[in-house]
Design a protein around this motif. Structure first.
Motif, PDB file in Angstrom:
ATOM      1  N   GLU A  79       0.952  -1.224   0.002  1.00  0.00           N
ATOM      2  CA  GLU A  79       0.090   0.005   0.140  1.00  0.00           C
ATOM      3  C   GLU A  79       0.885   1.288   0.085  1.00  0.00           C
ATOM      4  OE1 GLU A  79      -3.433   0.397   0.784  1.00  0.00           O
ATOM      5  OE2 GLU A  79      -3.536  -1.613  -0.040  1.00  0.00           O
ATOM      6  N   THR A  80       1.816   1.200   0.525  1.00  0.00           N
ATOM      7  CA  THR A  80       2.957   2.302   0.647  1.00  0.00           C
ATOM      8  C   THR A  80       4.123   2.398  -0.298  1.00  0.00           C
ATOM      9  OG1 THR A  80       3.786   1.441   2.316  1.00  0.00           O
ATOM     10  CG2 THR A  80       2.375   2.867   3.051  1.00  0.00           C
ATOM     11  N   GLN A 106      -5.063   6.602  -5.456  1.00  0.00           N
ATOM     12  CA  GLN A 106      -4.849   6.913  -4.063  1.00  0.00           C
ATOM     13  C   GLN A 106      -5.798   8.014  -3.895  1.00  0.00           C
ATOM     14  OE1 GLN A 106      -0.740   6.702  -3.809  1.00  0.00           O
ATOM     15  NE2 GLN A 106      -0.731   4.514  -3.482  1.00  0.00           N
ATOM     16  N   GLN A 107      -5.475   9.242  -4.208  1.00  0.00           N
ATOM     17  CA  GLN A 107      -6.004  10.396  -4.100  1.00  0.00           C
ATOM     18  C   GLN A 107      -6.218  11.016  -5.609  1.00  0.00           C
ATOM     19  OE1 GLN A 107      -6.843  11.763  -0.915  1.00  0.00           O
ATOM     20  NE2 GLN A 107      -5.658   9.907   0.279  1.00  0.00           N
ATOM     21  N   GLN A 108      -7.533  11.812  -5.477  1.00  0.00           N
ATOM     22  CA  GLN A 108      -7.902  12.288  -6.794  1.00  0.00           C
ATOM     23  C   GLN A 108      -8.278  13.925  -6.709  1.00  0.00           C
ATOM     24  OE1 GLN A 108     -10.635  11.714 -10.658  1.00  0.00           O
ATOM     25  NE2 GLN A 108     -10.032   9.963  -9.292  1.00  0.00           N
ATOM     26  N   ARG A 136       1.224  15.859  -0.354  1.00  0.00           N
ATOM     27  CA  ARG A 136       1.568  16.079   0.869  1.00  0.00           C
ATOM     28  C   ARG A 136       0.946  14.964   1.417  1.00  0.00           C
ATOM     29  NH1 ARG A 136       1.475  21.914   0.081  1.00  0.00           N
ATOM     30  NH2 ARG A 136      -0.793  21.673   0.197  1.00  0.00           N
ATOM     31  N   GLU A 137      -0.091  14.102   1.058  1.00  0.00           N
ATOM     32  CA  GLU A 137      -0.837  13.271   1.724  1.00  0.00           C
ATOM     33  C   GLU A 137      -0.211  11.812   1.709  1.00  0.00           C
ATOM     34  OE1 GLU A 137      -4.333  12.592   2.505  1.00  0.00           O
ATOM     35  OE2 GLU A 137      -4.330  14.868   2.735  1.00  0.00           O
ATOM     36  N   LEU A 138       1.125  11.659   0.874  1.00  0.00           N
ATOM     37  CA  LEU A 138       1.827  10.446   0.842  1.00  0.00           C
ATOM     38  C   LEU A 138       2.272  10.034   2.053  1.00  0.00           C
ATOM     39  CD1 LEU A 138       3.906  10.957  -2.391  1.00  0.00           C
ATOM     40  CD2 LEU A 138       1.890   9.981  -2.258  1.00  0.00           C
ATOM     41  N   ALA A 139       1.967   8.701   2.376  1.00  0.00           N
ATOM     42  CA  ALA A 139       2.485   8.232   3.715  1.00  0.00           C
ATOM     43  C   ALA A 139       4.111   8.222   3.855  1.00  0.00           C
ATOM     44  CB  ALA A 139       2.377   6.672   3.798  1.00  0.00           C
ATOM     45  N   PRO A 140       4.585   8.266   5.256  1.00  0.00           N
ATOM     46  CA  PRO A 140       5.973   8.285   5.302  1.00  0.00           C
ATOM     47  C   PRO A 140       6.663   7.235   4.658  1.00  0.00           C
ATOM     48  CG  PRO A 140       4.918   8.688   7.511  1.00  0.00           C
ATOM     49  CD  PRO A 140       3.824   8.444   6.399  1.00  0.00           C
ATOM     50  N   GLY A 141       7.731   7.300   3.779  1.00  0.00           N
ATOM     51  CA  GLY A 141       8.409   6.114   3.249  1.00  0.00           C
ATOM     52  C   GLY A 141       7.701   5.780   1.856  1.00  0.00           C
ATOM     53  N   GLN A 142       6.658   6.544   1.706  1.00  0.00           N
ATOM     54  CA  GLN A 142       6.103   6.248   0.163  1.00  0.00           C
ATOM     55  C   GLN A 142       6.641   7.092  -0.663  1.00  0.00           C
ATOM     56  OE1 GLN A 142       1.841   7.104   0.286  1.00  0.00           O
ATOM     57  NE2 GLN A 142       1.505   6.011  -1.704  1.00  0.00           N
ATOM     58  N   THR A 143       7.362   6.543  -1.733  1.00  0.00           N
ATOM     59  CA  THR A 143       8.266   7.206  -2.583  1.00  0.00           C
ATOM     60  C   THR A 143       7.457   7.859  -3.844  1.00  0.00           C
ATOM     61  OG1 THR A 143      10.031   5.745  -1.812  1.00  0.00           O
ATOM     62  CG2 THR A 143      10.665   7.196  -3.638  1.00  0.00           C
ATOM     63  N   LEU A 144       7.844   8.981  -4.448  1.00  0.00           N
ATOM     64  CA  LEU A 144       7.108   9.602  -5.554  1.00  0.00           C
ATOM     65  C   LEU A 144       8.496   9.173  -6.514  1.00  0.00           C
ATOM     66  CD1 LEU A 144       4.967  11.044  -7.024  1.00  0.00           C
ATOM     67  CD2 LEU A 144       6.641  13.104  -6.832  1.00  0.00           C
ATOM     68  N   VAL A 145       7.906   8.314  -7.558  1.00  0.00           N
ATOM     69  CA  VAL A 145       8.875   7.925  -8.470  1.00  0.00           C
ATOM     70  C   VAL A 145       8.806   8.388  -9.872  1.00  0.00           C
ATOM     71  CG1 VAL A 145       9.290   5.592  -7.481  1.00  0.00           C
ATOM     72  CG2 VAL A 145       7.531   5.932  -9.160  1.00  0.00           C
TER      73      VAL A 145
END
Ligand SMILES: [Zn+2]
Length: 401
Positions: A79-80, A106-108, A136-145
């Motif tokens: 999930e993350t 995830q979010q829209q 900003r809503e991304l969870a800690p550790g969730q990487t934008l690639v």
């Protein structure tokens, strides 16, 4: 090439194969991954372990054994795990969304524009305003690639430069570079044509899991995305698929491209409005009214859709003869047109396409609907990760960094 780098290359390729199958079909049991990749069980266990260490997958309880042998643990996409931002910039809306692997939204956030056009600069500001809260809503550790953008225009693949977007009134804008600056994230930004990305989305996640498909997308403008032999057909610069400006009717009306009787002038929104007796610039609400009137049996509306459907068939026959697709998928307004006037489309196709090519082609409405170009933009942004999952750092490494 040393033995070490060859092994490294093989491992990377196998890792990409495992992740590719999970991206299209997760959750999968380890034994399903073994079957689909043709790799042996211990290799799959090692590769899944590596993807887990990188925070991309998680293993869960075994699926209840339905066959012989030990139950095999299920592998889920985390999930993350790696995340992309997808943006679609169309004539009447701007949408931004975060996606995980597996095509999960995830979010829209969206803006449905009124009829006025937005300049390039205003659009960049609007996308930034939509996207920053999502990031900003991304969870800690969730990487934008990565970031992927779908736009109704001619886009150069290598650097996301928009040569022209006639229905937005844009000319020569560095879209990908502008968004990279506006979003201020250290990730690549890719941009592509909306029909091309719609084709990619239908190919991977929609109604056309076939190697050869044409996605014909039309609203005000008409364009096509082509997947040939499983690969997007881009042309030398990324401009392939502008079938809206193939001339089909020498007695047709003047097109905004300067030519006359282009396919777009016969099957786009303006053709429907013109034939139904509305002004050509009456807008999307008037187009909806034509469809409603036809459904209620209004003869002029019915005839307008039948005539435009026949021209759609003329266009599809040309595409079938050129590309020999196993499926043609209709998106945007054309999906509704096909639903209302499918028989006319098929009749023209039967009359005009070469028999063998015709027999191998099925027609379908888009399964993804308005989500198509956005979903394709997410796929584009994930490509580098899917090609080489080792670009995602292990979570252990990230925590200690
Ligand atoms: Zn034209």
């Amino acid at each position: 090439v040393s033995a070490l780098s060859t092994n490294e290359e093989t491992r990377r390729r196998n890792l990409a194969a495992v992740l590719g199958h999970l991206h299209s079909g997760a959750p999968l049991s380890r034994s399903e991954i073994t079957q689909r990749t043709g790799l042996n069980r211990s290799t799959v266990a090692t590769l899944v372990g590596e993807l887990e260490q990188r925070g991309i997958v998680a293993e869960g309880a075994a699926r209840a054994a339905g066959g012989p042998g030990r139950p095999s643990p299920l592998v889920f996409l985390s999930e993350t795990g790696p995340t992309v931002l997808a943006v679609s910039i169309l004539v009447d809306s701007i949408v931004a969304a975060t996606f995980g692997l597996g095509g999960r939204v995830q979010q829209q956030a969206r803006i449905d524009r009124l009829r006025g056009r937005m300049s390039f600069e205003e659009t960049i500001v609007a996308v930034r305003r939509l996207a920053l809260p999502l990031l900003r809503e991304l969870a800690p550790g969730q990487t934008l690639v990565g970031v992927g953008v779908a736009i109704a225009g001619l886009v150069r693949h290598e650097d996301g430069f928009v040569h022209t977007a006639p229905n937005l009134g844009w000319r020569d804008h560095p879209l990908a570079a502008g968004l990279r600056d506006a979003l201020d994230r250290e990730v690549p930004v890719w941009a592509g044509n909306d029909a091309d990305l719609g084709a990619l989305a239908e190919h991977r996640r929609g109604s056309a899991d076939v190697a050869d498909l044409v996605f014909l997308y039309g609203e005000v403008g008409v364009g096509a995305g082509v997947i040939a032999g499983g690969q997007p057909l881009r042309g030398a610069s990324g401009y392939a698929g502008e079938v809206g400006h193939v001339a089909v009717n020498p007695e047709g009306v003047r097109c905004r491209c300067g030519s006359t009787g282009c396919l777009e002038t016969e099957i786009g929104a303006q053709a429907i409005l013109r034939r139904a007796g509305f002004p050509e610039d009456a807008g999307p609400d008037a187009v909806d009214r034509v469809f409603q009137a036809a459904a209620q049996g209004d003869p002029q509306a019915r005839e307008a859709l039948d005539e435009v459907g026949a021209w759609l068939g003329v266009g599809v026959a040309a595409l079938v003869n050129i590309f020999n697709p196993s499926r043609v998928v209709f998106g945007g307004l054309l999906a509704f047109l096909y639903a209302e006037a499918g028989e006319r489309v098929e009749a023209e196709l039967d009359a005009r396409a070469l028999n063998r090519a015709r027999d191998e082609t099925t027609l379908a409405a888009s399964a993804l609907g308005p989500m198509g170009p956005l979903t394709g933009a997410a796929e584009l942004a994930f490509d580098a990760t899917l090609r080489d999952p080792t670009t995602i750092q292990s979570t252990r490494h990230r925590e200690s960094a």
